[in-house]
Write a protein that holds these residues in place. Sequence first.
Motif, PDB file in Angstrom:
ATOM      1  N   GLY A   1       0.829  -1.206   0.000  1.00  0.00           N
ATOM      2  CA  GLY A   1       0.000   0.000   0.000  1.00  0.00           C
ATOM      3  C   GLY A   1       0.862   1.254   0.000  1.00  0.00           C
ATOM      4  N   ALA A   2       0.657   2.111   0.977  1.00  0.00           N
ATOM      5  CA  ALA A   2       1.387   3.376   1.047  1.00  0.00           C
ATOM      6  C   ALA A   2       2.749   3.251   1.728  1.00  0.00           C
ATOM      7  CB  ALA A   2       0.547   4.422   1.771  1.00  0.00           C
ATOM      8  N   LYS A   3       3.080   2.069   2.215  1.00  0.00           N
ATOM      9  CA  LYS A   3       4.366   1.880   2.897  1.00  0.00           C
ATOM     10  C   LYS A   3       5.508   2.003   1.896  1.00  0.00           C
ATOM     11  CE  LYS A   3       2.266   0.826   6.682  1.00  0.00           C
ATOM     12  NZ  LYS A   3       2.203   1.737   7.790  1.00  0.00           N
ATOM     13  N   PRO A   4       6.598   2.667   2.295  1.00  0.00           N
ATOM     14  CA  PRO A   4       7.734   2.798   1.375  1.00  0.00           C
ATOM     15  C   PRO A   4       8.424   1.454   1.139  1.00  0.00           C
ATOM     16  CG  PRO A   4       8.237   3.798   3.501  1.00  0.00           C
ATOM     17  CD  PRO A   4       6.812   3.359   3.557  1.00  0.00           C
ATOM     18  N   VAL A   5       8.838   1.243  -0.100  1.00  0.00           N
ATOM     19  CA  VAL A   5       9.533   0.016  -0.503  1.00  0.00           C
ATOM     20  C   VAL A   5      10.891   0.399  -1.072  1.00  0.00           C
ATOM     21  CG1 VAL A   5       9.500  -1.975  -2.063  1.00  0.00           C
ATOM     22  CG2 VAL A   5       7.370  -1.195  -0.993  1.00  0.00           C
ATOM     23  N   ILE A   6      11.929  -0.210  -0.534  1.00  0.00           N
ATOM     24  CA  ILE A   6      13.295  -0.028  -1.028  1.00  0.00           C
ATOM     25  C   ILE A   6      13.700  -1.315  -1.732  1.00  0.00           C
ATOM     26  CG2 ILE A   6      15.716   0.373  -0.412  1.00  0.00           C
ATOM     27  CD1 ILE A   6      14.074   2.783   0.268  1.00  0.00           C
ATOM     28  N   ALA A   7      14.073  -1.207  -2.988  1.00  0.00           N
ATOM     29  CA  ALA A   7      14.517  -2.368  -3.763  1.00  0.00           C
ATOM     30  C   ALA A   7      16.041  -2.423  -3.798  1.00  0.00           C
ATOM     31  CB  ALA A   7      13.959  -2.288  -5.179  1.00  0.00           C
ATOM     32  N   PHE A   8      16.572  -3.634  -3.750  1.00  0.00           N
ATOM     33  CA  PHE A   8      18.014  -3.825  -3.833  1.00  0.00           C
ATOM     34  C   PHE A   8      18.325  -4.825  -4.940  1.00  0.00           C
ATOM     35  CE2 PHE A   8      16.399  -6.809  -0.688  1.00  0.00           C
ATOM     36  CZ  PHE A   8      16.951  -8.011  -1.105  1.00  0.00           C
ATOM     37  N   GLN A   9      19.575  -4.850  -5.354  1.00  0.00           N
ATOM     38  CA  GLN A   9      20.004  -5.757  -6.426  1.00  0.00           C
ATOM     39  C   GLN A   9      20.720  -7.004  -5.890  1.00  0.00           C
ATOM     40  OE1 GLN A   9      19.376  -5.480  -9.722  1.00  0.00           O
ATOM     41  NE2 GLN A   9      18.182  -3.643  -9.318  1.00  0.00           N
ATOM     42  N   ILE A  10      21.551  -6.824  -4.856  1.00  0.00           N
ATOM     43  CA  ILE A  10      22.299  -7.952  -4.294  1.00  0.00           C
ATOM     44  C   ILE A  10      21.959  -8.094  -2.815  1.00  0.00           C
ATOM     45  CG2 ILE A  10      24.192  -7.930  -5.955  1.00  0.00           C
ATOM     46  CD1 ILE A  10      25.821  -6.273  -4.019  1.00  0.00           C
ATOM     47  N   PHE A  11      21.968  -9.310  -2.318  1.00  0.00           N
ATOM     48  CA  PHE A  11      21.476  -9.573  -0.969  1.00  0.00           C
ATOM     49  C   PHE A  11      22.400  -9.089   0.140  1.00  0.00           C
ATOM     50  CE2 PHE A  11      18.602 -12.233  -3.325  1.00  0.00           C
ATOM     51  CZ  PHE A  11      17.424 -12.080  -2.617  1.00  0.00           C
ATOM     52  N   LEU A  12      23.682  -9.074  -0.047  1.00  0.00           N
ATOM     53  CA  LEU A  12      24.590  -8.606   0.991  1.00  0.00           C
ATOM     54  C   LEU A  12      25.487  -7.507   0.439  1.00  0.00           C
ATOM     55  CD1 LEU A  12      25.562 -12.002   2.663  1.00  0.00           C
ATOM     56  CD2 LEU A  12      23.892 -10.321   3.442  1.00  0.00           C
ATOM     57  N   GLY A  13      25.525  -6.388   1.143  1.00  0.00           N
ATOM     58  CA  GLY A  13      26.388  -5.283   0.747  1.00  0.00           C
ATOM     59  C   GLY A  13      25.804  -4.360  -0.309  1.00  0.00           C
ATOM     60  N   ASP A  14      24.511  -4.442  -0.568  1.00  0.00           N
ATOM     61  CA  ASP A  14      23.892  -3.575  -1.570  1.00  0.00           C
ATOM     62  C   ASP A  14      23.887  -2.126  -1.078  1.00  0.00           C
ATOM     63  OD1 ASP A  14      21.955  -3.898  -4.148  1.00  0.00           O
ATOM     64  OD2 ASP A  14      21.353  -2.200  -2.900  1.00  0.00           O
ATOM     65  N   PRO A  15      24.204  -1.166  -1.939  1.00  0.00           N
ATOM     66  CA  PRO A  15      24.219   0.241  -1.529  1.00  0.00           C
ATOM     67  C   PRO A  15      22.887   0.750  -0.974  1.00  0.00           C
ATOM     68  CG  PRO A  15      25.299  -0.013  -3.651  1.00  0.00           C
ATOM     69  CD  PRO A  15      24.681  -1.343  -3.310  1.00  0.00           C
ATOM     70  N   ALA A  16      21.779   0.255  -1.479  1.00  0.00           N
ATOM     71  CA  ALA A  16      20.468   0.696  -0.975  1.00  0.00           C
ATOM     72  C   ALA A  16      20.277   0.263   0.477  1.00  0.00           C
ATOM     73  CB  ALA A  16      19.347   0.139  -1.857  1.00  0.00           C
ATOM     74  N   VAL A  17      20.679  -0.952   0.788  1.00  0.00           N
ATOM     75  CA  VAL A  17      20.556  -1.459   2.150  1.00  0.00           C
ATOM     76  C   VAL A  17      21.556  -0.756   3.065  1.00  0.00           C
ATOM     77  CG1 VAL A  17      20.743  -3.520   3.614  1.00  0.00           C
ATOM     78  CG2 VAL A  17      19.675  -3.676   1.353  1.00  0.00           C
ATOM     79  N   GLU A  18      22.760  -0.547   2.572  1.00  0.00           N
ATOM     80  CA  GLU A  18      23.773   0.164   3.364  1.00  0.00           C
ATOM     81  C   GLU A  18      23.317   1.583   3.686  1.00  0.00           C
ATOM     82  OE1 GLU A  18      26.481  -1.283   4.715  1.00  0.00           O
ATOM     83  OE2 GLU A  18      25.726  -3.138   3.827  1.00  0.00           O
ATOM     84  N   ALA A  19      22.611   2.225   2.757  1.00  0.00           N
ATOM     85  CA  ALA A  19      22.099   3.580   2.991  1.00  0.00           C
ATOM     86  C   ALA A  19      21.041   3.584   4.094  1.00  0.00           C
ATOM     87  CB  ALA A  19      21.531   4.162   1.700  1.00  0.00           C
ATOM     88  N   ILE A  20      20.214   2.554   4.153  1.00  0.00           N
ATOM     89  CA  ILE A  20      19.217   2.436   5.224  1.00  0.00           C
ATOM     90  C   ILE A  20      19.926   2.320   6.570  1.00  0.00           C
ATOM     91  CG2 ILE A  20      17.423   0.958   6.220  1.00  0.00           C
ATOM     92  CD1 ILE A  20      16.741   0.146   3.283  1.00  0.00           C
ATOM     93  N   LEU A  21      20.904   1.429   6.647  1.00  0.00           N
ATOM     94  CA  LEU A  21      21.646   1.237   7.887  1.00  0.00           C
ATOM     95  C   LEU A  21      22.315   2.531   8.336  1.00  0.00           C
ATOM     96  CD1 LEU A  21      23.272  -2.251   7.223  1.00  0.00           C
ATOM     97  CD2 LEU A  21      21.435  -1.720   8.833  1.00  0.00           C
ATOM     98  N   LYS A  22      22.956   3.209   7.417  1.00  0.00           N
ATOM     99  CA  LYS A  22      23.647   4.452   7.752  1.00  0.00           C
ATOM    100  C   LYS A  22      22.666   5.504   8.267  1.00  0.00           C
ATOM    101  CE  LYS A  22      26.650   8.022   5.958  1.00  0.00           C
ATOM    102  NZ  LYS A  22      27.326   8.616   4.845  1.00  0.00           N
ATOM    103  N   ALA A  23      21.521   5.641   7.607  1.00  0.00           N
ATOM    104  CA  ALA A  23      20.534   6.645   8.026  1.00  0.00           C
ATOM    105  C   ALA A  23      20.004   6.342   9.420  1.00  0.00           C
ATOM    106  CB  ALA A  23      19.392   6.699   7.017  1.00  0.00           C
ATOM    107  N   ILE A  24      19.741   5.081   9.715  1.00  0.00           N
ATOM    108  CA  ILE A  24      19.220   4.729  11.043  1.00  0.00           C
ATOM    109  C   ILE A  24      20.293   4.949  12.106  1.00  0.00           C
ATOM    110  CG2 ILE A  24      18.433   2.805  12.485  1.00  0.00           C
ATOM    111  CD1 ILE A  24      16.922   1.794   9.972  1.00  0.00           C
ATOM    112  N   LYS A  25      21.503   4.543  11.821  1.00  0.00           N
ATOM    113  CA  LYS A  25      22.575   4.661  12.813  1.00  0.00           C
ATOM    114  C   LYS A  25      22.997   6.111  13.043  1.00  0.00           C
ATOM    115  CE  LYS A  25      24.482   0.078  12.079  1.00  0.00           C
ATOM    116  NZ  LYS A  25      25.643  -0.715  11.623  1.00  0.00           N
ATOM    117  N   GLU A  26      22.975   6.928  11.994  1.00  0.00           N
ATOM    118  CA  GLU A  26      23.458   8.303  12.114  1.00  0.00           C
ATOM    119  C   GLU A  26      22.326   9.324  12.234  1.00  0.00           C
ATOM    120  OE1 GLU A  26      26.151   8.993   8.877  1.00  0.00           O
ATOM    121  OE2 GLU A  26      27.476   7.360   9.495  1.00  0.00           O
ATOM    122  N   GLY A  27      21.099   8.860  12.123  1.00  0.00           N
ATOM    123  CA  GLY A  27      19.973   9.789  12.222  1.00  0.00           C
ATOM    124  C   GLY A  27      19.846  10.653  10.989  1.00  0.00           C
TER     125      GLY A  27
END
Length: 102
Positions: free
Chosen positions: A71-97
């Motif tokens: 539905g209206a929930k945000p969806v982040i798509a990635f290409q590779i399961f480990l070390g993908d830049p999209a996933v790393e960006a999520i981690l960085k944003a949560i850890k650094e605010g």
Amino acid sequence: MTTISAADVHKIIVACDAGMGSSVMLAAQLRKSLKKYPVTVEHSPVSQIPADADLVVCHAGLADRARAAAGAKPVIAFQIFLGDPAVEAILKAIKEGGVINV
């Protein structure tokens, strides 16, 4: 591009499609990386994304199905399961605010 505040992310869903377990591995890696933060990480079939999800993460091949199910929930798509830049960006944003680009 839409953004959401990382402070608003309390539940991340890693959505999959009856694969070989790679998404389970990604969920475990995210859970471990975010252990010190007020964020839960769960694994779910793409067709059963929980309504209380704040952010959905899935492989790019499932993104359209995840968006339809989330539905209206945000969806982040990635290409590779480990070390993908999209996933790393999520981690960085949560850890650094910061913000997460959707």
